[in-house]
Design an enzyme around this catalytic site. Structure first.
Site, PDB file in Angstrom:
ATOM      1  N   ASN A  76       0.867  -1.182   0.000  1.00  0.00           N
ATOM      2  CA  ASN A  76       0.000   0.000   0.000  1.00  0.00           C
ATOM      3  C   ASN A  76       0.904   1.234   0.000  1.00  0.00           C
ATOM      4  OD1 ASN A  76      -1.459   2.226   1.631  1.00  0.00           O
ATOM      5  ND2 ASN A  76      -3.137   0.827   1.178  1.00  0.00           N
ATOM      6  N   CYS A 135      -6.340   7.904   2.878  1.00  0.00           N
ATOM      7  CA  CYS A 135      -6.000   8.071   4.301  1.00  0.00           C
ATOM      8  C   CYS A 135      -6.492   9.443   4.769  1.00  0.00           C
ATOM      9  CB  CYS A 135      -4.492   7.949   4.512  1.00  0.00           C
ATOM     10  SG  CYS A 135      -4.044   8.327   6.222  1.00  0.00           S
TER      11      CYS A 135
HETATM   12  C1  SIN Z   1      -5.198   4.906   6.222  1.00  0.00           C
HETATM   13  O1  SIN Z   1      -6.290   5.295   6.624  1.00  0.00           O
HETATM   14  O2  SIN Z   1      -5.022   4.669   5.030  1.00  0.00           O
HETATM   15  C2  SIN Z   1      -4.051   4.714   7.157  1.00  0.00           C
HETATM   16  C3  SIN Z   1      -4.312   5.135   8.538  1.00  0.00           C
HETATM   17  C4  SIN Z   1      -3.198   5.979   9.088  1.00  0.00           C
HETATM   18  O3  SIN Z   1      -2.028   5.558   9.089  1.00  0.00           O
HETATM   19  O4  SIN Z   1      -3.484   7.101   9.537  1.00  0.00           O
END
Ligand code: SIN
Length: 307
Positions: free
Chosen positions: A103, A134
């Site tokens: 990812n 995110c």
């Molecule tokens: C995400 O929501 O893609 C990752 C979550 C984060 O690391 O804040």
């Protein structure tokens, strides 16, 4: 029984999974953290923590808050960075049977393209999941996933920078997720995963302050399952690509609902925090359902609720 699914039918080498159960980014580390708990090689695929060009420490604490049937997080993409991932994690993955998908997240479109270039041709990496969803970073992330135009630009940049299959993970925090999905498909994505977390917050009434250090976060877990299911149903009806369902999946029955809504595969996320074996339990639940219903091939169930 045949549970295999092809997640990148238009890609030259494809992305064949032995079964439809994947782990969701950010909930299963790099896979290595769970390998002593159960046989993770039985899973369909592992998606690792969101990875950026440089290592990140993430957002200020507190970064987690439990809610009714859910979990708020504002981690802020804490991760080891792509160079350490290639040096330390990929050589381990290269010996695994289960495919690993990385990812990737960035602040600029160029960040995504560079990440894709760096990951191209690395043994142990079977695909890329583009994180334009995110909600916990100041620039980039879900900003890109909020509009069809920017989502398409990121997708096209990644596609032209890599020969790996490209999945794009969508945010529910947008006016019209179907329009974003269609734009991403037209920009060349091999598959679409949805949904990432729903923006939310909690307030500590004793301090009279937001509970999370970053004020808001992303809600996951069973609380968002009906939202995710409806979005998967709508997106699967609008694109020809494989759709990967994610959002509150805890049991085999949950997974079957997403598959019947049109998902070719599913991701188990927050459930792994309470039960590290959850992805395997979900897989066994799918197998039991198929056995009970006399279904020999998983493809018979994909989109069943749409017919
Ligand atoms: C995400 O929501 O893609 C990752 C979550 C984060 O690391 O804040």
């Amino acid at each position: 029984m045949n549970l295999s699914v092809q997640l990148a039918p238009k890609h030259k080498s494809g992305l064949l999974l032995a079964n439809p159960v994947m782990t969701a980014a950010g909930t299963f580390g790099y896979g290595t953290e769970y390998s002593h708990l159960f046989d993770i090689q039985k899973l369909g695929a592992i998606v690792c923590k969101g990875t950026t060009l440089e290592p990140r420490d993430g957002n200020p604490q507190p970064r987690l808050a439990e809610t009714a049937s859910g979990l708020l997080n504002s981690i802020g993409l804490q991760n080891i960075g792509v160079k350490a991932l290639i040096k330390e994690k990929a050589p381990i993955w290269a010996n695994w049977r289960v495919p690993v998908i990385v990812n990737i997240a960035g602040e600029r479109i160029d960040d995504y393209a560079q990440l894709a270039r760096e990951l191209d041709g690395i043994a142990g990496i079977s695909g890329i999941e583009v994180n334009i969803s995110c909600p916990n970073i100041k620039a980039g992330g879900a900003e890109f996933g909020a509009s069809p135009e920017s989502a398409a630009r990121v997708t096209a940049a990644v596609k032209s920078a890599t020969s790996l299959p490209v999945l794009v993970k969508l945010t529910p925090n947008t006016d019209d997720i179907v329009k974003v999905a269609v734009a991403v498909a037209e920009a060349g994505a091999d598959a679409i995963s949805l949904i990432n977390t729903v923006k939310g917050m909690a307030i500590d009434i004793t301090t009279r302050r937001p509970l999370l250090g970053n004020k808001t976060g992303g809600l996951s877990g069973p609380a968002i399952k009906p939202i995710a299911l409806a979005m998967v149903y709508e997106v699967a009806g609008a694109v020809e690509l494989p759709v990967i369902g994610c959002g509150g999946i805890t049991t085999g029955s949950d997974a079957i609902e997403f598959i019947m809504a049109g998902a070719s595969a599913i991701q188990v996320g927050t459930a792994s925090f309470a039960n590290p074996r959850a992805p395997l339990d979900v897989l066994e639940g799918i197998e039991q359902f198929m056995q009970k219903e006399g279904v020999n091939n998983l493809t018979e169930l994909i989109g069943a609720a749409r017919r």
